[in-house]
Design a protein around this motif. Structure first.
Motif, PDB file in Angstrom:
ATOM      1  N   LEU A 357      83.905  29.456  49.770  1.00 27.19           N
ATOM      2  CA  LEU A 357      82.860  28.583  50.313  1.00 27.19           C
ATOM      3  C   LEU A 357      82.769  27.303  49.496  1.00 27.19           C
ATOM      4  CD1 LEU A 357      80.612  28.236  52.402  1.00 27.19           C
ATOM      5  CD2 LEU A 357      79.043  29.318  50.782  1.00 27.19           C
ATOM      6  N   ALA A 369      81.583  23.712  55.868  1.00 28.82           N
ATOM      7  CA  ALA A 369      81.139  24.919  55.158  1.00 28.82           C
ATOM      8  C   ALA A 369      79.943  25.547  55.855  1.00 28.82           C
ATOM      9  CB  ALA A 369      80.790  24.577  53.706  1.00 28.82           C
ATOM     10  N   PHE A 373      80.038  29.381  57.278  1.00 24.76           N
ATOM     11  CA  PHE A 373      79.144  30.392  56.727  1.00 24.76           C
ATOM     12  C   PHE A 373      78.122  30.849  57.760  1.00 24.76           C
ATOM     13  CE2 PHE A 373      76.156  32.077  53.447  1.00 24.76           C
ATOM     14  CZ  PHE A 373      77.070  32.896  52.806  1.00 24.76           C
ATOM     15  N   SER A 374      77.675  29.934  58.611  1.00 22.26           N
ATOM     16  CA  SER A 374      76.719  30.301  59.668  1.00 22.26           C
ATOM     17  C   SER A 374      77.352  31.277  60.655  1.00 22.26           C
ATOM     18  CB  SER A 374      76.231  29.051  60.410  1.00 22.26           C
ATOM     19  OG  SER A 374      75.519  28.194  59.548  1.00 22.26           O
ATOM     20  N   LEU A 410      76.614  38.633  51.449  1.00 20.48           N
ATOM     21  CA  LEU A 410      76.596  37.214  51.826  1.00 20.48           C
ATOM     22  C   LEU A 410      75.631  36.430  50.946  1.00 20.48           C
ATOM     23  CD1 LEU A 410      76.657  37.484  55.728  1.00 20.48           C
ATOM     24  CD2 LEU A 410      78.476  36.608  54.267  1.00 20.48           C
ATOM     25  N   TYR A 413      77.175  36.084  47.500  1.00 23.30           N
ATOM     26  CA  TYR A 413      78.319  35.170  47.568  1.00 23.30           C
ATOM     27  C   TYR A 413      77.841  33.722  47.624  1.00 23.30           C
ATOM     28  CZ  TYR A 413      83.024  33.634  48.891  1.00 23.30           C
ATOM     29  OH  TYR A 413      84.263  33.030  48.918  1.00 23.30           O
ATOM     30  N   PHE A 414      76.799  33.476  48.398  1.00 22.59           N
ATOM     31  CA  PHE A 414      76.244  32.127  48.530  1.00 22.59           C
ATOM     32  C   PHE A 414      75.720  31.643  47.176  1.00 22.59           C
ATOM     33  CE2 PHE A 414      72.732  29.212  49.627  1.00 22.59           C
ATOM     34  CZ  PHE A 414      73.441  28.277  50.362  1.00 22.59           C
ATOM     35  N   ASN A 417      78.600  30.785  44.921  1.00 26.05           N
ATOM     36  CA  ASN A 417      79.321  29.576  45.306  1.00 26.05           C
ATOM     37  C   ASN A 417      78.499  28.310  45.165  1.00 26.05           C
ATOM     38  OD1 ASN A 417      82.196  29.907  47.041  1.00 26.05           O
ATOM     39  ND2 ASN A 417      81.065  31.785  46.625  1.00 26.05           N
TER      40      ASN A 417
END
Length: 474
Positions: A357, A369, A373-374, A410, A413-414, A417
């Protein structure tokens, strides 16, 4: 024609055998209700039943109509989106490899070198992993998830003992991590294998419906096997993911009234204890941890203070240099388009599974991005919505467990990133780290299986004593 003859003629038109008992039970209830109405109107029992059966219509036509509804339906839209995101992830992995190798372009002399440059070994492995994962996903999707749920506790015990013994006999340490086992020439990540316990835990919890607080205690006890293995391999992140997922699943079970407990009070006590655990751990670490561990935690808090205080975080060294490089990549990103492979970005891209990401933000812009991601978020929020709406309670709890795990991944991860916390979490479609990718596709296969059978299986699936297939002939 009496009720039994009508039901046998009707269910003969339904090709999917597992749906026959459910349909027969629904139609029988309608006939019995209408028979009761005619009895109240003064008819004798025999004529009341015949009239009720006649009002149901022709059994052949009704059976054909019900056959169109009560059969497996593939969620082709979701499968298409999963395939599209898988291909997108592979393309991004390929672009990362090309960007990372551009510095070596001047040294490429032979045709073999150029082929190696254009088709890196890592990409070939990723393609193989995606194909294997998709094949496993389709296989699991076509399997009836209720068969898995029927033997969930036995499978959990088998997995628990198998991983412990396997770790003892073929355990391997890679980069200081203790969570690897050898399977021939391949090393498998134990942390990823533990995620197979997630849907199984939901199914095990389902088996304790109606058993009050005793059922809740049993549910808490079934959290122990995978969490204990995660503690053994010293993967705090895996402990956290598993424990929070299990607690969310247990919370939903309590709110659905599975244990006849005071719902709000029970949930409040549960989550108060959960929220107190990090505070207790903090004081425990300060009291019992080694000096270097305390210093590392203090350095992280110093990093956060610089990050949110607006100060320059680019120190170039220290235990959080990778987070600093990620943060710099994100801060320099543009709405559309991106920058070049800087020294910091090159360090990040060496671990591209964890930072795809950030790579997309830096090289293709915030808009690209956000769309990527959405789309991933949409897939698993959609799966969560479908799961929560399941009539079949086993499918509901297993699907909710898998969806919750993915959504937590998720979120972590967000955060990773954005350069806020070093979670280093694998997520679907952007991480192709062997074991994790295959396990991910297996869990997605379970979610697709739940979608496929949502119009077939009854609210309460059969127990082991009755077997999977219900009998229709009467």
């Amino acid at each position: 024609m009496n009720t039994d003859d009508y039901l046998n003629a009707l269910t003969d038109q339904i090709r999917y055998k597992k749906a026959r008992s459910t349909v027969a039970e629904e139609i029988r209830i309608h006939i019995e209700d209408q028979t009761e109405t005619f009895l109240h109107e003064g008819m004798d029992e025999e004529n009341a039943e015949k009239m009720a059966v006649q009002e149901m219509g022709d059994p052949i036509e009704t059976g054909i109509a019900l056959d169109r509804i009560h059969r497996p339906r593939m969620a082709w839209g979701m499968i298409g989106l999963v395939a599209l995101l898988s291909i997108t992830g592979l393309i991004l992995q390929y672009l990362v490899q090309l960007d990372f190798s551009k510095a070596q372009m001047s040294g490429i002399q032979t045709a073999a070198d150029r082929i190696s440059y254009l088709f890196p070994v890592d990409i070939q492995k990723s393609i193989f992993i995606v194909i294997l994962g998709l094949a496993m996903m389709v296989f699991v999707c076509y399997a009836d998830y209720s068969r898995i749920g029927l033997w969930a506790k036995e499978i959990m015990i088998f997995l628990f003992l198998g991983i412990l013994i396997w770790k003892q006999l073929a355990g391997n340490t890679i980069n200081g991590a203790l969570n690897w086992v050898n399977f021939g020439p391949v090393s498998l990540n134990i942390s990823m294998l533990l995620f197979l316990f997630v849907p199984l835990y939901g199914a095990a919890l389902y088996s304790y419906r109606g058993k009050g607080y005793r059922g809740m205690i049993y549910g808490l006890m079934w959290m122990f096997p995978p969490v204990w293995i995660a503690l053994l391999i010293r993967s705090i992140l895996t402990v956290m993911l598993l424990f929070i997922t299990f607690m969310v699943v247990l919370t939903i079970a309590v709110l659905r009234g599975w244990f006849q407990a005071a719902r709000k009070r029970t949930v409040g006590i549960m989550w108060f204890i959960v929220l107190m655990l990090p505070i207790c751990m903090y004081f425990l670490v300060n009291a019992r941890a080694a000096v270097y561990q305390v210093e590392r935690i203090q350095m992280y808090f110093n990093y956060l203070s610089r990050l949110f205080g607006g100060a320059n975080t680019d120190s170039g060294n220290g235990p959080y240099y990778l987070l600093e490089a990620v943060h710099q990549m994100v801060m320099k990103s543009q709405l559309v388009g991106g920058g070049q492979m800087s020294e910091g970005a090159a360090s990040v891209m060496q671990q591209s599974n964890y930072y795809m990401l950030a790579y997309t933000l830096s090289f293709y812009g915030i808009l690209a991005a956000a769309v990527l991601f959405s789309a991933i978020i949409f897939v698993f929020c959609r799966f969560l919505r479908i799961s929560l709406r399941q009539k079949n309670q086993l499918g509901m709890i297993m699907g909710t467990a898998c969806s919750t795990l993915f959504i937590l991944q998720l979120i972590l991860y967000f955060i990773n990133n954005l350069g806020i916390m070093p979670t280093e979490t694998n997520i679907p479609f952007l991480s192709y780290a062997g074991t994790g990718a295959v396990i991910t596709y297996i869990l997605i296969g379970i979610l697709l299986s739940i979608c496929r059978y949502q119009n077939i299986l009854p609210v309460s699936p059969p127990s082991k004593a009755l077997g999977i297939r219900g009998k229709v002939r009467v």
